[in-house]
Motif scaffolding. Structure first.
Motif, mmCIF file in Angstrom:
data_model
loop_
_atom_site.group_PDB
_atom_site.id
_atom_site.type_symbol
_atom_site.label_atom_id
_atom_site.label_comp_id
_atom_site.label_asym_id
_atom_site.label_seq_id
_atom_site.Cartn_x
_atom_site.Cartn_y
_atom_site.Cartn_z
ATOM 1 N N ASP A 1 0.645 -1.446 0.662
ATOM 2 C CA ASP A 1 0.197 0.168 -0.194
ATOM 3 C C ASP A 1 1.325 1.440 -0.182
ATOM 4 O OD1 ASP A 1 0.991 -0.582 2.372
ATOM 5 O OD2 ASP A 1 -0.526 -1.112 3.227
ATOM 6 N N ARG B 1 -2.288 -0.313 -5.546
ATOM 7 C CA ARG B 1 -2.069 0.892 -5.932
ATOM 8 C C ARG B 1 -2.193 1.215 -7.317
ATOM 9 N NH1 ARG B 1 3.697 2.737 -3.335
ATOM 10 N NH2 ARG B 1 3.964 0.386 -3.963
ATOM 11 N N PRO C 1 -8.755 3.527 -3.377
ATOM 12 C CA PRO C 1 -7.377 3.661 -2.747
ATOM 13 C C PRO C 1 -7.180 1.928 -1.787
ATOM 14 C CG PRO C 1 -9.229 4.536 -1.698
ATOM 15 C CD PRO C 1 -9.732 4.406 -2.801
ATOM 16 N N TYR D 1 -2.441 -5.450 -9.179
ATOM 17 C CA TYR D 1 -3.614 -4.077 -8.590
ATOM 18 C C TYR D 1 -4.291 -5.566 -8.395
ATOM 19 C CZ TYR D 1 -6.848 -1.055 -8.520
ATOM 20 O OH TYR D 1 -8.307 0.077 -7.808
ATOM 21 N N SER E 1 -6.505 8.501 2.171
ATOM 22 C CA SER E 1 -6.675 8.882 0.582
ATOM 23 C C SER E 1 -7.226 10.170 0.383
ATOM 24 C CB SER E 1 -7.368 7.287 -0.344
ATOM 25 O OG SER E 1 -6.285 6.724 -0.264
ATOM 26 N N GLU F 1 -1.862 9.057 -2.163
ATOM 27 C CA GLU F 1 -1.679 7.492 -1.469
ATOM 28 C C GLU F 1 -2.056 7.747 0.593
ATOM 29 O OE1 GLU F 1 0.658 10.277 -3.296
ATOM 30 O OE2 GLU F 1 1.870 9.291 -3.663
#
Lengths: 713, 682
Positions: free
Chosen positions: A159, B94, B113, B215, B509, B538
């Motif tokens: 993350d 991400r 997010p 992702y 985020s 982020e």
């Protein structure tokens, strides 16, 4: 008599214990000091083996994946860098470009970080704060820029909240084979990590341009990482230097390569940092060795777990010999050898009594442990970081420097590849282990001393020596004070029959306030010392040059200001009356209390400094007694006391201590007059609290002891 | 779905036979399920696959409560919690806005997010919204096997006014950045599909390969018009999407920018064996990006291929080749650009069941392009160090698209770029909103010049998070902009720390949206609604001061020690008779000649007790002798004590029995007279 007895009987035991200790202060202080020194000497014996405290780290649980492919690619980089450095004398920007290209080819995000050489300025008002970035020197020449290359790998499934930092410093102005291979190690890991899928934290590789020292590039990168400037200050400065050749080249590089980001690339909060450094030591050639440096500014240490995993992986996985810094000169010390033999003997005796008692250790191990411990203690006490990892500690990031030295020459390809493989696998395993970490390092110790890479002394044990050292201080202060009061009262009882004595003391209630005068003189000295501490700031601004002359100026100013203060505010001797023979005792009592407070405060800021300082100050304070008294007495005991007083005062004078230590460690021929000044300069340049300690605790205490020695009565 | 398979089939046939003619006129009244898969090669050698499943239920008023296709759980959820719109996403990894694009519908709608994000709009009076939200989180938590119920606490969700979506009052928004996403969340999501993952496009979802990606975002979007009064009732639309970015070919090739060739079977490890029979349509799309197309066209022009050949070679040309001929080719136009992205459409209906559908793309030459990016690229980071204060910085940087757009508009003086920022901050990060600073092109700006609209609701300790909604109007030709706002770190009560508290605390985020820029969805139909360009920043990790959690243990230990000491001394004092003891001591001292150790001890003891020593001085010469005697005595007594254990008792007439383990005295040997006399002696 019976009345006193009943009072005593009614007192609580704790009070009775206190009274007992105070009345036997001499024995207590002697016992405590001896016990403290014994405890210090026994520290290597009491050291525990390290263990990995955080379970999540799981060092060595996975097989390293670094293969020949990455290493041979890294070797290609090493060859390219070496070729570049041979090509031109100043290959700085070309090397940065080369590294950036290699990074970008791996699919990493790359950016250049341009930094300026920063002169460390002593700033007395911002002592514990980080230096203010607003202070800009306008007259900076354009050649004083360095360029770091930063590459970031984003963890594929992570993350992006945390990052692990790898730093490989290289000197861009003249890069040698060792530094090139440190870049090689960095690259081999980076290329491996750009392919793996297990990463949970981002990886930042900082190829630090160490042409202005290894610390500066890392520190300035960290500063820009954590406190960037948004207003256009950097632009203004860059604008001045457009003519600079290097900078133009850099601009070209930035424009030509689209993969290189023009802005500062960031990842998340840093979890840990590893500084990888290769040093070519040709003489010790039997094994690859790894030296671990951990001390950061003001005696802060990284979490012990980080050292543990590095040590574990280096010893048990890669078969490296792990070392930590030690004082080599101590290894031949006769005294230490003797203590070691005693310890070994004691251990044998204990073992013969009961085989389960594992006490004692071989002489060689003891001496080595003591040398390492002394070095660890000294480096912490100095408060100057031992490498670029120190910059990370200022931002609460655990970091260590791994200095790897190969057994063979780095010139031959086979050995180099073997070495790159080993070093790379070690760093990969450490990264893997840190990557496993869910929380930041918090399980293991932060306050410790190392006696070997796998043994440590925790705070709970090494503070015993310090506690024993400073314990007699309040007791002696109290006993001196009460003694003086009692003698006073007995004197006044005697003197009550004599009319002139009572006339001398018009107000008996003021008797208990007699210490105020002593306190005033102590305060004057402390005030003076804080002035003197600030003086070097102004002296360093003076254009006149050498360190020896600066030292002389400083010393003369010190003496001058001391006498000036004496004339204005009164010296400790100005208030002496014949009726108070114990004036010096009160003065000593207040001095001792002040030293106690100072040491206690320092132990919170930097324990090692306080410990070494206590070793010097405490005996001097405890034994101090007017020379006049001793000389009047003319007995053997008094003479010994006078002699030891003189030697202690001589030893504890800060420059004298410094020259003695330096001569002892490095040999007497390396000592010159200016050294002390230079040393002080490094201390304040690194914002070390040790400087404050010397200036505001040690020096006044020494001056006060000198005052007591020279006291007329 | 408890009906046996055969009956279901029969029902399905019946419905096909009889109802189609009837429902043809009433398209709106029929349940519908469509499935689509979009594949798109990405510039950095990865492949985006986007599954899109849509179920549509007609309004209850005309259709009733019973559905064939529409999942019952969702229908009940919508009705029970009166949901107007809801979106739930589970994301791992991400979205790379730089490389995978930020100006297409997928990045705007499906880049989410990390962790769980949930927002919902309720059709209830404003004072009931919170209660409905809380119940909804619990239901979803059960439905999707996730800890969404942590969003129940009022500290974790917020009610955005306008910065996130334009639903004032009834919108609630919450995220769980630390939620781990796994197959246990996917399985309930698949259960909502009429064919699950047994047939149709969802059969491609091989768990190991989709979770291996870079992702992974699984979403559920719900739009319901059930409760809208006075509007056209269009029923409930459930959109389920799964967006995965995969890397075909694990090994890195030597050439950095050579696109790897791939096929469905190579990236998923499975193939499509046929459509889901319940689906109305089942299509696979392959999209080639706009930049790539323009690049290709340039190359074609260079090679001077005439135009009618070009259309033929759109799917098989010198640069790449598709393994099947597309059924339809669409050039989806996008805003003001000369070229458009190409969409190849494949109908699964057409493929027979014997032959499986496996789409592949083979690149023939190396090829570089970049994805369309959002006008500004946003990054967010923390500044400062230490456990006391810090600041959050959002940095916006212009991208090529913006530069291109703005070059056209630069003539207009009043050109402004509108950027909306929505930022939610947990209460323990106490943001000082008055310290907000905005820099445009590295120059500080007055807030009134750049901020068009601002809504701030400060956090309340342990009650609600802080919320900041900003509408910035930035000059069009800007290069960079930055916002900073300072915060101080709060202290938490010991039971408020989450597990693994030493990791730090997450700031969710921020959402950056560009309301003037819209992207259009290419499917299911071309006239679908436009959505604003949206990007997430982020997640940040703030290290807070954490207590040593082993402290309670230490406290317990020390408290117990103190208690023991206290009670011990209390009991000692209570049962002690001081006068008696002193008398005994005196007697002892008078009677006994003691050694020098005991004298020293008693002296010390007396000192400690504050009384003069009372023991008489004994001559020092005799002391060593005395102590020797004492030692002898002690040794004698000890040996006797050891011997007494067995030997003495044996002497007395005991016998060893039971393998010498016990000593036994036969009752007839007991000399009662001796015992009695011994007792009286004792």
């Amino acid at each position: 008599m019976s009345g006193i007895e009943s009072i005593n009987a009614r007192r609580r035991p704790i009070v009775r214990l206190g009274v007992f200790l105070i009345s036997h202060s001499l024995i207590v202080s002697v016992i405590c000091c001896i016990a403290a020194i014994l405890a210090l000497l026994l520290l290597p014996v009491l050291a525990k083996s390290t263990y990995v405290s955080e379970n999540a780290l799981m060092p060595g649980s996975a097989n390293t994946m670094l293969s020949n492919q990455e290493v041979s690619e890294a070797d290609r980089l090493v060859k390219d860098v070496n070729a570049l450095s041979l090509e031109s004398v100043d290959a700085g920007i070309n090397i940065a470009k080369l590294i950036a290209r290699y990074m970008a080819d791996l699919g990493a995000e790359v950016c250049y970080h341009k930094f300026r050489r920063q002169q460390n300025q002593f700033n007395p008002l911002h002592f514990f704060l980080s230096t203010d970035p607003v202070v800009v020197q306008r007259n900076i020449s354009c050649s004083s820029f360095g360029v770091n290359t930063v590459g970031v790998i984003r963890a594929p499934r992570g993350d992006g909240k945390e990052a692990i930092v790898l730093v490989t410093p290289y000197n861009s102005s003249r890069i040698d084979a060792a530094e090139a291979s440190s870049l090689g190690i960095g690259y081999s890991i980076f290329s491996l990590l750009s392919q793996v899928t297990w990463l949970a934290k981002d990886i930042i590789w900082l190829a630090a341009d160490s042409r202005f020292g290894v610390y500066a590039p890392v520190a300035s990168w960290l500063k820009d990482y954590h406190t960037p400037l948004f207003s256009g200050l950097g632009q203004v400065n860059a604008g001045v230097c457009h003519e600079s050749n290097d900078l133009l080249k850099l601009k070209d590089a930035m424009v030509s390569d689209t993969n290189i980001s023009k802005i500062f690339t960031r990842a998340g909060t840093m979890a840990a940092a590893l500084v990888v450094k290769v040093v070519d030591r040709h003489n010790e050639a039997d094994e690859d060795t790894l030296s671990i440096f951990a001390e950061a500014s003001n005696g802060q240490m990284p979490n012990l777990d980080l050292i543990n995993i590095v040590n574990y992986l280096a010893v048990h996985r890669q078969g490296l010999r792990v070392k930590v810094e030690k004082f080599w000169s101590l290894l031949d010390s006769k005294f230490l050898n003797f203590v070691g033999e005693t310890v070994e003997l004691l251990g044998k005796v204990a073992k013969s009594l009961n085989p389960n008692w594992r006490f004692g250790m071989p002489v060689a191990e003891y001496v080595e442990g003591t040398a390492t411990l002394a070095s660890s203690l000294f480096n912490q006490a100095l408060g100057v970081p031992t490498g670029p990892h120190g910059a990370f500690r200022d931002y609460q990031v655990d970091a260590i420097t791994l200095e790897i030295s190969p057994k063979g020459s780095l010139k031959s390809m086979g050995q180099r590849i073997d070495f790159l493989m080993r070093g790379g696998r070690l760093v990969e395993a450490v990264v893997w282990s840190v990557n496993n970490l869910l929380e930041k390092f918090h399980q293991s110790f932060f306050l410790y001393l190392l006696t070997s890479p796998s043994k440590f002394v925790s705070v709970g044990i090494y503070m015993i020596a310090f506690a024993l050292l400073i314990a007699p201080l309040p007791i002696v202060a109290a006993s001196l004070c009460s003694d003086a009061n009692r003698r006073d009262s007995s004197l006044s009882k005697e003197g009550s029959s004599q009319p002139h004595a009572s006339a001398d003391e018009p107000n008996p209630t003021l008797k208990s306030w007699r210490w105020l005068h002593a306190a005033k003189s102590v305060f004057v000295i402390h005030f003076w010392s804080s002035l003197v501490t600030l003086l070097p700031h102004f002296i360093s601004k003076m254009p006149s040059g050498t360190s020896a002359s600066s030292l002389l100026i400083w010393l003369s100013l010190c003496i001058l200001s001391l006498f000036l203060l004496y004339t204005i505010l009164g010296s400790p001797f100005s208030h002496i009356t014949t009726s108070r023979p114990q004036e010096w005792a009160i003065l000593k009592s207040v001095t001792v209390s002040a030293a106690f407070i100072g040491l206690c405060l320092m132990s919170v800021i930097n324990f090692a400094t306080a410990e070494i300082g206590a070793l010097l100050i405490v005996p001097m304070c405890l034994i101090a007694c007017p020379l006049k008294l001793d000389l009047q007495d003319w007995s053997f005991r008094a003479l010994i006391r006078a002699a030891s007083n003189l030697t202690l005062v001589l030893i504890a004078f800060p420059p004298a201590t410094f020259y003695l230590l330096k001569g002892g460690i490095e040999g007497s021929d390396s000592v010159s007059v200016g050294n002390f000044w230079n040393w002080l300069e490094t201390l304040w340049a690194w914002n070390s609290a040790t400087y404050l300690y010397i200036g505001m605790v040690h020096l006044p205490c020494w001056v006060l002891c000198l005052n007591i020695l020279l006291h007329p009565r | 779905m408890l009906l046996p398979r055969q009956t279901r089939l029969v029902l399905f046939l019946l419905s096909n036979l009889f109802f189609i003619p009837i429902t043809f006129s009433l398209v709106e009244e029929q349940e519908q399920f469509t499935e689509e898969l979009l594949l798109k090669p990405l510039p950095d050698r990865k492949v985006l696959s986007h599954f899109h499943f849509q179920s549509r239920a007609p309004p209850t008023a005309s259709y009733g409560h019973h559905h064939r296709l529409f999942p019952k759980a969702i229908y009940q959820l919508v009705h029970k919690y009166r949901i107007r719109e809801m979106e739930l996403s589970f994301t791992q990894g991400r979205w790379n806005y730089e490389r995978w694009g930020g100006f297409d519908p997928i990045s705007s709608n499906n880049a989410k997010p990390p962790g769980v994000e949930l927002w919902a709009v309720f059709d209830v009076p404003e004072h009931q919204v919170d209660a409905y939200w809380k119940n909804l989180t619990h239901t979803l938590s059960g439905l999707f096997c996730a800890s969404i119920n942590f969003l129940e606490s009022s500290t974790t969700y917020a009610a955005p006014e306008w910065g996130f979506q334009p639903f004032t009052g009834s919108l609630r928004y919450g995220t769980l950045p630390r939620e781990a996403v796994c197959t246990e969340n996917l399985t309930p999501w698949l259960k909502l599909l009429p064919c699950r993952d047994k047939a149709g496009l969802s059969a491609l979802l091989d768990r190991p390969s989709i979770y291996k990606g870079f992702y992974h975002s699984q979403q559920l979007h719900l739009i319901s018009a059930e409760f809208k009064s006075g509007e056209l009732d269009s029923g409930i639309i459930l959109e389920q999407t799964l967006t995965v970015v995969l890397q075909p070919g694990a090994k890195r090739t030597g050439l950095a920018y050579f696109q790897p060739s791939w096929s469905m079977s190579s990236i998923f490890g499975r193939q499509i064996t046929g459509k889901c029979v319940l689906a109305k349509s089942s299509n696979v799309f392959l999209q080639i990006d706009r930049d790539a197309v323009s690049e290709l066209k340039d190359m074609w022009k260079e090679m001077s291929v005439n135009s009618d050949k070009m259309s033929k070679s759109l799917w098989s040309n010198p640069y790449f080749e598709l393994s099947r001929a597309p059924d339809r080719i669409k050039e989806a136009s996008s805003i003001n650009s000369d070229s458009a992205s190409i969409l190849y459409e494949f109908f699964i209906q057409k493929c027979s069941k014997s032959e499986s559908f496996d789409l592949g793309l083979t690149w023939k030459s190396s090829f570089v392009w970049s994805c369309p990016k959002a006008p500004l690229h946003a990054t967010r980071f923390l500044m400062g160090s230490g456990n006391e204060r810090g600041s959050i910085a959002i940095s916006l940087r212009t991208t090529e698209l913006n530069r291109r757009l703005m070059d056209a508009d630069i003539s207009e003086e009043t050109c402004k770029l509108r950027v909306d920022i929505f930022q939610m901050v947990p209460w323990y990060v106490k943001v000082y909103y008055h310290t907000l600073l905005v820099f445009v092109d590295e120059k500080p700006q007055a807030l009134t010049d750049v901020i068009e609209r601002m809504h701030v609701s400060p956090s309340e300790d342990k009650v609600s998070p802080g919320l900041m909604e900003l509408a910035l109007k930035l000059p069009c030709g800007l290069n960079s902009a930055a916002l900073t706002v300072e915060f101080s770190k709060g202290f938490l009560h010991i039971d408020e720390y989450p597990p693994d508290a030493n990791q730090g605390f997450d700031i969710p985020s921020a959402v950056i949206s560009f309301p003037r820029f819209n992207t259009r969805l290419h499917f299911p139909k071309d006239d679908s609604e436009r959505s604003p360009v949206l990007s997430y920043t982020e997640v940040l990790l703030v290290p807070l001061t954490t207590p040593d959690f082993s402290m309670p243990y230490n406290v317990i230990t020390i408290t117990c020690t103190v208690f023991a000491l206290y009670f011990g001394s209390l009991l000692n004092v209570l049962r002690r008779r001081v006068g008696e003891e002193e008398r005994i001591l005196k007697e002892k001292a008078a009677n006994k000649k003691t050694g020098w150790i005991s004298i020293l001890l008693s002296k010390l003891f007396a000192k400690l007790r504050g009384r003069p020593s009372e023991s008489p001085k004994s001559p020092a010469s005799s002391s060593s002798l005395v102590s020797l005697k004492l030692l002898l005595k002690v040794v004698l007594v000890a040996s006797v004590a050891v011997g007494w254990q067995i030997e003495f008792l044996e002497l007395c007439g005991f016998e060893r029995i039971d393998g010498e383990k016990f000593l036994d005295l036969p009752i007839e040997k007991v000399d009662m007279a001796a015992l009695v006399s011994a007792g009286s002696e004792l």
